[in-house]
Write a protein that holds these residues in place. Structure first.
Motif, PDB file in Angstrom:
ATOM      1  N   VAL A 234       0.844  -1.204   0.000  1.00 35.91           N
ATOM      2  CA  VAL A 234       0.000   0.000   0.000  1.00 35.91           C
ATOM      3  C   VAL A 234       0.873   1.246   0.000  1.00 35.91           C
ATOM      4  CG1 VAL A 234      -1.636   1.342   1.375  1.00 35.91           C
ATOM      5  CG2 VAL A 234      -1.973  -1.122   1.081  1.00 35.91           C
ATOM      6  N   PHE A 235       1.880   1.259   0.883  1.00 34.77           N
ATOM      7  CA  PHE A 235       2.763   2.431   0.949  1.00 34.77           C
ATOM      8  C   PHE A 235       3.537   2.599  -0.353  1.00 34.77           C
ATOM      9  CE2 PHE A 235       6.930   4.289   2.092  1.00 34.77           C
ATOM     10  CZ  PHE A 235       6.484   5.550   2.474  1.00 34.77           C
ATOM     11  N   LEU A 236       3.997   1.478  -0.922  1.00 38.26           N
ATOM     12  CA  LEU A 236       4.762   1.554  -2.166  1.00 38.26           C
ATOM     13  C   LEU A 236       3.882   2.068  -3.302  1.00 38.26           C
ATOM     14  CD1 LEU A 236       7.630   0.975  -3.055  1.00 38.26           C
ATOM     15  CD2 LEU A 236       6.910  -1.305  -3.753  1.00 38.26           C
ATOM     16  N   CYS A 237       2.619   1.689  -3.336  1.00 33.41           N
ATOM     17  CA  CYS A 237       1.692   2.202  -4.360  1.00 33.41           C
ATOM     18  C   CYS A 237       1.512   3.706  -4.209  1.00 33.41           C
ATOM     19  CB  CYS A 237       0.343   1.496  -4.238  1.00 33.41           C
ATOM     20  SG  CYS A 237       0.368  -0.235  -4.776  1.00 33.41           S
ATOM     21  N   SER A 238       1.430   4.166  -2.962  1.00 35.37           N
ATOM     22  CA  SER A 238       1.291   5.616  -2.759  1.00 35.37           C
ATOM     23  C   SER A 238       2.545   6.351  -3.219  1.00 35.37           C
ATOM     24  CB  SER A 238       1.007   5.912  -1.285  1.00 35.37           C
ATOM     25  OG  SER A 238       2.128   5.615  -0.479  1.00 35.37           O
ATOM     26  N   VAL A 239       3.733   5.710  -2.996  1.00 33.51           N
ATOM     27  CA  VAL A 239       4.983   6.318  -3.469  1.00 33.51           C
ATOM     28  C   VAL A 239       4.998   6.370  -4.989  1.00 33.51           C
ATOM     29  CG1 VAL A 239       7.482   6.045  -3.568  1.00 33.51           C
ATOM     30  CG2 VAL A 239       6.277   5.655  -1.414  1.00 33.51           C
ATOM     31  N   ILE A 240       4.524   5.288  -5.619  1.00 33.53           N
ATOM     32  CA  ILE A 240       4.489   5.265  -7.093  1.00 33.53           C
ATOM     33  C   ILE A 240       3.555   6.357  -7.618  1.00 33.53           C
ATOM     34  CG2 ILE A 240       3.770   3.878  -9.069  1.00 33.53           C
ATOM     35  CD1 ILE A 240       4.712   1.408  -7.495  1.00 33.53           C
ATOM     36  N   VAL A 241       2.394   6.516  -6.987  1.00 32.29           N
ATOM     37  CA  VAL A 241       1.474   7.589  -7.388  1.00 32.29           C
ATOM     38  C   VAL A 241       2.149   8.944  -7.226  1.00 32.29           C
ATOM     39  CG1 VAL A 241      -0.685   8.762  -6.776  1.00 32.29           C
ATOM     40  CG2 VAL A 241      -0.600   6.262  -6.878  1.00 32.29           C
ATOM     41  N   PHE A 242       2.871   9.116  -6.113  1.00 35.04           N
ATOM     42  CA  PHE A 242       3.571  10.372  -5.852  1.00 35.04           C
ATOM     43  C   PHE A 242       4.616  10.653  -6.935  1.00 35.04           C
ATOM     44  CE2 PHE A 242       7.198  12.515  -3.812  1.00 35.04           C
ATOM     45  CZ  PHE A 242       6.587  13.692  -3.386  1.00 35.04           C
ATOM     46  N   VAL A 243       5.380   9.606  -7.294  1.00 32.33           N
ATOM     47  CA  VAL A 243       6.426   9.780  -8.307  1.00 32.33           C
ATOM     48  C   VAL A 243       5.813  10.052  -9.682  1.00 32.33           C
ATOM     49  CG1 VAL A 243       8.301   8.627  -9.521  1.00 32.33           C
ATOM     50  CG2 VAL A 243       8.092   8.392  -7.035  1.00 32.33           C
ATOM     51  N   LEU A 244       4.764   9.295 -10.041  1.00 32.85           N
ATOM     52  CA  LEU A 244       4.128   9.498 -11.345  1.00 32.85           C
ATOM     53  C   LEU A 244       3.517  10.892 -11.451  1.00 32.85           C
ATOM     54  CD1 LEU A 244       2.417   6.022 -11.885  1.00 32.85           C
ATOM     55  CD2 LEU A 244       4.522   6.893 -12.933  1.00 32.85           C
ATOM     56  N   ARG A 245       3.043  11.405 -10.344  1.00 33.87           N
ATOM     57  CA  ARG A 245       2.532  12.781 -10.347  1.00 33.87           C
ATOM     58  C   ARG A 245       3.661  13.767 -10.588  1.00 33.87           C
ATOM     59  NH1 ARG A 245       1.674  15.892  -4.888  1.00 33.87           N
ATOM     60  NH2 ARG A 245       3.923  15.923  -5.269  1.00 33.87           N
ATOM     61  N   ASN A 246       4.830  13.489  -9.927  1.00 33.15           N
ATOM     62  CA  ASN A 246       5.948  14.426 -10.058  1.00 33.15           C
ATOM     63  C   ASN A 246       6.506  14.468 -11.471  1.00 33.15           C
ATOM     64  OD1 ASN A 246       5.651  14.984  -7.384  1.00 33.15           O
ATOM     65  ND2 ASN A 246       7.521  13.937  -6.702  1.00 33.15           N
TER      66      ASN A 246
END
Length: 719
Positions: free
Chosen positions: A343-355
């Motif tokens: 779950v945390f890694l998915c949120s990090v991926i979303v954060f990176v893809l947004r950036n």
């Protein structure tokens, strides 16, 4: 050729001018209740690699239209310029330009003064304390005045030591502050959740002393600080007056966050026991993180940022692989940890893809990290709680099992007690019978021992009697051999007296006296007279020697001194030597080195018995050696005082003893003499006497080189 160049330059100028003045779509402010984002189509950017461009130069340069809603750039040493146009269609000219990304080091907003044509600038930076900002908020907020119906071009220069993201909103003050208050509320709820998890698990740590709780608390603390830094709350609330910390915190917080996460996972999954290889891998990644710490300490902040972000990237997937692997192996807790980490890694991926612009910049992507870390915190806390429940279940099962074992043991003990009582009763009867037999045997042994002791005494008495008989025989011979000659001489003397008594006064005296004188010459009267003196002297000497022997015997036996008293050991040694004198070998030398020693509190007769046994054994050892090795036998007796005790050293150059014999000489009934020549109790009696006087006896012997006994007796052994 020149015409072509001029045409080319004209086209470039035309393109550049149109890009600055007409090629960019303005952000139209049409409602005071709406917050407008400067997104795709409204924003352009320019990279300033040397950070050397001036605003005048930048205003004439071509800009690149952003392909994403929000321009984003990786960690770089460059500065970036962004340009956007704002058109205000509301009657309120007072606008706020908000740069929502809080981790920017420096931001400068440029606008052209309509009166002078020069560019005005407003500078906001993390290098100054937080109180220098007009708006006390973590993001960069600039005042902008755009009259109703007018357009104004803004240039924004930004620098960052971290990944750069440039989300810009434009709106009126009230709406902007309302949006910021909403952000504060959401982050406050997030912070509250993290604090609850931290405090709850900290309490569990102090209750259980389980290290996993400790590392969970550390991990959550640094996760919360990381989110606070990303949102700018750390500078706003934690170190507002220490702006220099920002550069260090950008690396140190992720560094400690990563270490805490790795240690939590290592302890939670018990990798030290489950898999030593995976456990070693954790240490390798911790070393990777340590490189970023070293770079920060060297002042290389941007490179440190790159290293720590790279370490976080690879660590995330390593941990994911570990969780998958251990989940497949059905290791307890691995599945829950896999879900939380995913779950945390998915949120990090979303954060990176947004950036990077793949996902849009909106509330969902903006709060993705907070949502993911909050879910992770809850799931990990539940996993730890499940561990407690597991421990409780295991403990309960262990208690039940222990109770069952206890009951079974109790039954077995009862059965065993019955059997043991029967066996004890039988054994007691056997022991009583054996004890009775042993008592009988002991009585017999005591009788045998008494007989052996008496036998040993009789042996010593026989030796002593033989010596005394020999010693007394010599002086008695003096008496017996002198009695007959003395008797004859006395008869001659009496005959002379009779001659004088027979003188007749009526006859001639001269003639009679002449006859007497003639008779005296006949019997050699003068010789007889001298011989009588000599014989009487010999008889006297024999009597004195006999009296001396009796005195020495009495002194040795001390029959009148059976009680403890102070005695002269030198005198006892002298008496003993006199009594064993007849046992001296033919070729023998005795050295007496008697020192000035104090009288010793002892039982004199028993001590003399010690001397008798040791000296007799020494003389026998010398005689035994002389049978095979002719030579002078030597015995040395020394007495001296040392450390408040009296020592008696008796040494001989006899046969000596082996180590095996030396270890057994004080054992009762042990003897090296032929059968019938000793009971083996002599040295045992010696040891008993010395021990009863609180003394010690030391034996120094080498086989073939003689033996030395060193006796140590305290002066006052009763004290």
């Amino acid at each position: 050729m020149m015409i072509q160049i001029r045409i080319y330059l004209f086209l470039i100028c035309l393109f550049t001018t149109s890009g600055i003045l007409y090629g960019q779509e303005p952000v139209r402010i049409t409602d005071e209740e709406t917050l407008f984002s400067v997104v795709d189509g409204h924003i352009q950017y320019l990279e300033d690699k040397g950070s050397s461009f001036t605003i005048s130069e930048v205003a004439q340069m071509p800009f690149i239209t952003s392909e994403s809603d929000v321009p984003g750039f990786f960690i770089s040493f460059s500065s970036y310029w962004v340009k956007f146009v704002v058109e205000n269609n509301t009657p309120n000219p007072n606008l706020i330009i908000n740069l929502e990304h809080a981790t920017i080091d420096r931001a400068v907003l440029y606008t052209q003064n309509e009166t002078t044509g020069a560019f005005d600038s407003t500078v906001l930076t993390e290098e100054k304390t937080f109180k220098n900002r007009k708006y006390k908020y973590q993001t960069y907020m600039f005042d902008a005045a755009v009259p109703e119906g007018a357009q104004k071009t803004f240039f924004l220069k930004v620098q960052a030591s971290e990944q750069l993201l440039i989300p810009i909103t434009v709106g009126h003050v009230e709406k902007t502050l309302e949006k910021l208050a909403t952000n504060d509320l959401i982050f406050g709820l997030y912070t509250g959740l993290i604090l609850v998890m931290v405090l709850y698990n900290l309490f569990l740590f102090f209750s259980t002393k389980e290290q996993s709780y400790f590392y969970y608390v550390l991990y959550m603390v640094f996760v919360g600080i990381t989110q606070a830094m990303l949102q700018g709350y750390a500078f706003r609330f934690l170190w507002p007056n220490l702006p220099g910390i920002n550069n260090y915190a950008a690396v140190l917080v992720p560094f400690f966050n990563g270490l805490a996460a790795l240690e939590f996972i290592r302890n939670f999954l018990n990798l030290k026991v489950v898999s030593k290889r995976l456990n070693t891998g954790i240490f390798w990644f911790e070393g990777f993180y340590a490189v970023s710490l070293l770079l920060v300490l060297m002042g290389m902040f941007r490179i440190g940022q790159i290293v720590v972000q790279s370490a976080a990237f690879f660590t995330a997937f390593y941990v994911l692989g570990v969780c998958v692997f251990l989940t497949l192996k059905r290791i307890h807790g691995a599945k829950t940890l896999l879900i939380a980490w995913s779950v945390f890694l998915c949120s990090v991926i979303v954060f990176v893809l947004r950036n990077v612009g793949i996902l849009p910049y909106n509330n969902a992507t903006f709060y993705a990290l907070q949502i993911g870390s909050a879910i992770e915190a809850v799931l990990l806390s539940l996993a730890l709680a499940d561990r407690i429940n597991t421990y409780r279940r295991e403990e309960e099962l262990a208690r039940k099992r222990a109770l069952e074992i206890s009951l079974e043991n109790e039954r077995l003990v009862k059965d065993q007690n019955i059997i043991l009582e029967k066996q004890v009763h039988e054994r007691t009867q056997d022991l009583e019978k054996a004890n009775s037999e042993l008592n009988s045997t002991l009585v017999e042994l005591k009788g045998a021992q008494s007989k052996l002791v008496e036998s040993e005494k009789m042996v010593s008495l026989g030796q002593l009697t033989a010596g005394i008989a020999h010693e007394i025989n010599n002086p008695i011979n003096f008496v017996t051999s002198n009695i007959k000659p003395l008797e004859l001489d006395i008869n001659d003397l009496l005959s002379v007296i009779d001659k004088y008594g027979a003188i007749d006064a009526s006859r001639s005296l001269d003639e009679q006296l002449s006859e007497v004188e003639q008779y005296k010459k006949q019997i050699d009267f003068d010789y007889v007279n001298e011989e009588i003196k000599t014989l009487l002297s010999g008889i006297k000497d024999g009597a004195q020697r006999t009296a001396e022997i009796v005195s020495n015997l009495k002194n040795f036996a001390r029959v009148d001194e059976a009680n403890v008293k102070f005695a002269d050991l030198n005198e006892g040694l002298q008496s003993t030597l006199m009594l064993v004198k007849n046992s001296f070998p033919r070729d023998f030398t005795l050295h007496k080195e008697f020192g000035a020693i104090p009288h010793v509190e002892c039982t004199p007769g028993k001590i003399n018995q010690v001397f008798m046994n040791i000296i007799t054994n020494g003389l026998q050892a010398i005689a035994e050696r002389q049978e095979t090795q002719p030579g002078t036998g030597v015995m040395t007796i020394k007495t001296f005082e040392q450390n408040g005790s009296v020592k008696v050293a008796i040494s001989d150059n006899g046969t000596g003893m082996t180590e095996e014999i030396k270890e057994k000489i004080f054992d009762p009934f042990y003897t090296t003499k032929p059968v019938g020549q000793g009971t083996g109790l002599g040295m045992s009696i010696v040891k008993g006497i010395i021990d009863s006087h609180h003394g010690t006896i030391e034996v120094i012997s080498n086989f073939g080189a003689g033996t030395e006994f060193i006796i140590t007796l305290p002066v006052n052994y009763l004290n």
